[in-house]
Design a protein around this motif. Sequence first.
Motif, mmCIF file in Angstrom:
data_model
loop_
_atom_site.group_PDB
_atom_site.id
_atom_site.type_symbol
_atom_site.label_atom_id
_atom_site.label_comp_id
_atom_site.label_asym_id
_atom_site.label_seq_id
_atom_site.Cartn_x
_atom_site.Cartn_y
_atom_site.Cartn_z
ATOM 1 N N SER A 300 25.567 1.428 40.586
ATOM 2 C CA SER A 300 26.320 2.293 39.679
ATOM 3 C C SER A 300 25.690 3.683 39.664
ATOM 4 N N GLY A 314 29.245 -1.624 35.570
ATOM 5 C CA GLY A 314 29.028 -2.003 36.942
ATOM 6 C C GLY A 314 29.313 -3.461 37.211
ATOM 7 N N TYR A 316 28.904 -1.185 40.908
ATOM 8 C CA TYR A 316 29.714 -0.200 41.621
ATOM 9 C C TYR A 316 30.609 0.602 40.679
ATOM 10 N N ASN A 333 33.570 -3.155 38.255
ATOM 11 C CA ASN A 333 33.358 -2.686 39.618
ATOM 12 C C ASN A 333 34.471 -1.748 40.088
ATOM 13 N N HIS A 350 38.209 -3.490 36.589
ATOM 14 C CA HIS A 350 38.429 -3.480 38.030
ATOM 15 C C HIS A 350 39.185 -2.244 38.493
#
Length: 458
Positions: A300, A314, A316, A333, A350
């Motif tokens: 992240s 997170g 990502y 993510n 998401h």
Amino acid sequence: MTTRKLAVVVLAAGLGTRMRSSMPKVLHAVAGKAMVNHVLDAVAELSPDRVAVVIGPGMTQVEAAAAPHTTVVQEERLGTGHAVMAARPALGDLADDPDADVLVVCGDTPLITPAALHSLREARDERHGLAVLGFQAAEPGSYGRLIRDDGGDVARIVEAKDATTEELAVDICNAGMLCVGAPLLFRLLERVGNDNAKGEYYLTDVVGLARTGGEHCALRLAAESEVQGINTRAELAQAEAAMQTRLRTRHMRNGVTLVAPETVFFCHDTAIAPDVIVHPHVVFGPGVSVGEGAEIKSFSHLEGATLSAGAVVGPYARLRPGAMVGEGARVGNFVEIKNASLGRGAKANHLSYLGDTEVGEEANIGAGTITCNYDGFGKHRTTIGAGAFIGSNTALVAPVRIGAGAIVGAGSTVTQDVPDDAIAVARGQQSNRDGAAKRFREMRNAEKAARKTTSAKG
């Protein structure tokens, strides 16, 4: 503890030609802050009466970085002694005050600590007219050597280019910083010459001149890493690594769990409360604050973001400036947030982009949701009420408001406000044609076979 007045001269006129950069050396950043500002922050801990930063001609960027401190232009780069003399007018009456000290520090030493500077200043006592800061070098190389007398005081400083073989064997080296009684310093500088390998006026020559006049020079040692000067990109990287180690240690001492410390990178101003968990490969840019018990998962990137207690981010995730994640809220993510807030317990788990958006408490943002905040001319806001549910693959075209408790059907493009507790569906009408898929395949297969037959005849 000394009660003498204190003037500080920061040497920041170097071009840093070995950095191979159009930017002045002292503006290169370590942990997100310019080197010269790290030094000025350390100096501030001593509560100086005056600070003068010596810069070179045309260094307006350094002047801006040093504000509100006074800057002095060294019109010709004729050495460190010449640079300190250029700063004299900026020190005003302190330059002639017998109850004042002048502390000279280097603007390219971002790892210097207030403790090291305090120690140097305290060494300048009634017996010692001046004190220098040194370090034991693993590889003395081109550093100036501190030559001591039998009592441990510094007798003189010899630049490497001017040193004898015996002097080069000395591993106690000059850090380039010293503290001197103000009138003494400027009397000595007036006597400094430039008969040396570089043809410059060395500040270090004041030590030998002082000793000749019967003054004693104290020595204080600092860790080599603290006084490391930066002249190349490689040295800049070394300083960054050392600073990151320092920051990681500080956060862990304050109760932060770093699962893989060596993979986490902090900014100088990162603020993290106790019981936060930071997973591997997380990067903190400037202006990040993390509340107690939050969790930041791997890969992240956070900048200008505020996380409340218990928030989860997170893996990502990307949080850009103005991102605010409420208590217990979740950012999952491949979610990007910019200038947007998620209320308590809200979720965007998401593949979404939320820009210029306010998300109410307990709202749920489905996968693939985008707030279309820019129309090519200006930014517009989206408001999503508490408890709202936004279906997957939805585009919310700002400015638009989704009411509290409202539901937006998956695949919708919403261009008008949705009232509280309403269901909005904004997509093309679905049409099913029975058997059409089979007929389509048969047609295409026939076309393919015909092409093959034609090609074989040719």
